[in-house]
Write an enzyme that holds these catalytic residues in place. Structure first.
Site, PDB file in Angstrom:
ATOM      1  N   HIS A 140       0.851  -1.194   0.000  1.00 42.18           N
ATOM      2  CA  HIS A 140       0.000   0.000   0.000  1.00 42.18           C
ATOM      3  C   HIS A 140       0.884   1.241   0.000  1.00 42.18           C
ATOM      4  CE1 HIS A 140      -4.263  -1.455   1.162  1.00 42.18           C
ATOM      5  NE2 HIS A 140      -3.623  -2.382   0.477  1.00 42.18           N
ATOM      6  N   TYR A 189       3.625   6.640  10.134  1.00 43.62           N
ATOM      7  CA  TYR A 189       2.801   5.514   9.671  1.00 43.62           C
ATOM      8  C   TYR A 189       3.669   4.429   9.024  1.00 43.62           C
ATOM      9  CZ  TYR A 189      -1.389   3.097   8.074  1.00 43.62           C
ATOM     10  OH  TYR A 189      -2.378   2.151   7.897  1.00 43.62           O
ATOM     11  N   LYS A 233       0.472  -0.285  15.051  1.00 43.07           N
ATOM     12  CA  LYS A 233       1.878  -0.312  15.463  1.00 43.07           C
ATOM     13  C   LYS A 233       2.257  -1.523  16.323  1.00 43.07           C
ATOM     14  CE  LYS A 233       3.278   3.183  13.302  1.00 43.07           C
ATOM     15  NZ  LYS A 233       3.600   2.632  11.986  1.00 43.07           N
TER      16      LYS A 233
HETATM   17  C1  PHB Z   1      -6.470  -4.266  10.479  1.00 45.61           C
HETATM   18  O1  PHB Z   1      -6.894  -5.058  11.311  1.00 45.61           O
HETATM   19  O2  PHB Z   1      -6.432  -4.549   9.267  1.00 45.61           O
HETATM   20  C2  PHB Z   1      -5.986  -2.922  10.891  1.00 45.61           C
HETATM   21  C3  PHB Z   1      -6.087  -2.519  12.207  1.00 45.61           C
HETATM   22  C4  PHB Z   1      -5.641  -1.264  12.581  1.00 45.61           C
HETATM   23  C5  PHB Z   1      -5.094  -0.411  11.625  1.00 45.61           C
HETATM   24  C6  PHB Z   1      -4.981  -0.832  10.327  1.00 45.61           C
HETATM   25  C7  PHB Z   1      -5.420  -2.077   9.950  1.00 45.61           C
HETATM   26  O3  PHB Z   1      -4.686   0.823  11.962  1.00 45.61           O
END
Ligand code: PHB
Ligand code: APR
Length: 398
Positions: free
Chosen positions: A76, A393, A301
């Site tokens: 991504h 991020y 994270k």
């Molecule tokens: C996910 O479970 O895909 C997920 C959870 C938290 C995030 C991003 C993706 O910030």
């Protein structure tokens, strides 16, 4: 009478932290045994976040489990912030000089590490009971446990406490040697997994008057969605229809119209917590991953922090055996915590920016919501602010 086993590093816990540590040590010829209280199926049944930073991907490659991740993981290059009825793209790649993340479920990471361990014939004892750690203030720590009715003693040079938030390792450290920092957020995340195509190609983080929502995915045909819910809610109160209606209401009109719904194949509520235990080393016991810290899931994270701990710990232990140097061991806690606090700050900030807080909370209620909208508008108009967000991020350097 107990059976004695001898190893160099005793790893408690076969979640992502323990398994990744075991794999990296094995690559360097350091002997480790993993003790896990649950069954392999139970470990694999836990659904967690699925966004891997580039540093985590590189570490998994080094551990010998990069192949499926590269085949099936979804790179991504950006994500979207949704507020005021519109979406705004954060161009991760453009803002960070080419960095991106890979969407690949934690369950799959765990499965790959388990398969690799099995292939290499490395020892993991699943279904262990009464696991206890002893003598870690000395150079001869031990782990005792029962397995299939027999008692065992694992003697090691070091113990790696990779046993998660509820594990026995942190709990065995004398309270006066630990400082705990904790905040429990006043809401939860209701998560749904469904065999439907994701609503958009990239993740959508939505700030809405009704509460936060997140559209994520596991593949092109498997979606993972979340809505902020009350801590007193239980899953039974959330029929699939209620969930889809609530998610749709929290998205911009275009995404709401695109949303493909279907039966949920998993539905659960998770609390949100920020937690850090300091320090992360006590003599010959090292804490890593969720055993030492928890971040709220906004920004994904948790697994990435576990990976950076394990990077520092594996490097330190390998240096100890190869170069007879204790430098990495001595620096372990400080190096981890410097990165842990930065990621904790980012996760707390992103959580605070995106969720609806009650009137009674600082920055809650209608004024809090207005302040969030102002910050979000500033953010998406300021390259400096977006760069700060993107840098965090994609992950700060290890
Ligand atoms: C996910 O479970 O895909 C997920 C959870 C938290 C995030 C991003 C993706 O910030
Ligand atoms: N003895 C042996 N094993 C134990 C014990 C014990 N007393 N207590 C817990 N365990 C095991 C758990 O059953 C689990 O399999 O330790 C493992 C810890 O795994 P995780 O909780 O997944 O923690 P960690 O490996 O550090 O992974 C961090 O998980 O929670 C997410 O967001 C987090 O993605 C991050 C990742």
């Amino acid at each position: 009478m107990s059976t004695t086993i001898r190893t160099q590093v005793a790893i408690v816990g076969a979640g992502p932290s323990g398994l990744l540590l075991g794999a990296l040590l094995a690559q360097a010829g350091v002997d480790a045994v993993i003790i896990e209280q649950r069954s392999p199926d139970y470990v694999l049944s836990r659904i967690r976040a699925g966004v891997l930073e580039q540093g985590t991907v590189e570490l998994l490659e080094r551990a010998g489990v990069g192949q499926r991740l590269h085949r099936e993981g979804l790179p991504h290059e950006g994500f979207e912030l949704c507020f005021g009825g519109q979406r705004h793209r954060i161009d991760l790649q453009g803002l960070t000089g080419g960095k991106r993340v890979v969407v690949y479920g934690q369950t799959e990471v765990t499965r790959d590490l388990m398969d690799e361990r099995r292939k290499r014939g490395l020892v993991t004892h699943y279904g262990c009971e009464d696991v206890a750690v002893h003598d870690f203030d000395s150079a001869h720590p031990r782990v005792t446990f029962d397995h299939e009715g027999a008692a065992f003693e694992l003697r090691a040079d070091f113990i790696a406490g990779c046993d998660g938030f509820h594990g026995v390792c942190r709990a065995s450290v004398p309270a006066k040697a630990l400082t705990l920092h904790e905040r429990v957020y006043p809401f939860g995340w209701l998560g749904v997994l469904s065999r439907t195509p994701p609503v958009a190609e990239e993740l959508i983080y939505s700030n809405h008057e009704r509460g936060f929502a997140l559209c994520s995915m596991r593949s092109h045909s498997l979606s993972r969605y979340y809505v902020q819910c009350s801590l007193s809610d239980c899953v039974d109160q959330w029929s699939d229809d209620r969930f889809w209606d609530e998610l749709r209401a929290r998205l911009d009109p275009a995404a709401a119209a695109q949303l493909v719904t279907g039966p949920s194949i998993e539905k659960s509520i998770a609390p949100l917590r920020s937690f850090v235990a300091e320090p992360m080393r006590f003599g010959s016991l090292f804490l890593a991953g969720d055993a030492a810290h928890i971040v709220p899931p906004t920004g994904a994270k948790g697994l990435n922090l576990a990976a950076s701990d394990v990077h520092y710990l594996s490097t330190a232990l390998i240096e100890h055996y190869r170069d007879h140097s204790s430098a990495g061991i001595d620096d372990y806690s400080a190096r981890c915590l410097a990165r842990v606090w930065k990621a904790s700050r980012f996760s707390w900030w992103f959580t605070s920016l995106m969720h609806r807080f009650e009137q009674t909370e600082l920055s809650g209620g209608p004024i809090g919501f207005k302040l969030q909208q102002a910050e979000l508008e500033y953010l998406v108009q300021s390259p400096a602010a977006m760069t700060t967000m993107a840098e965090n991020y994609v992950g700060l350097p290890f």
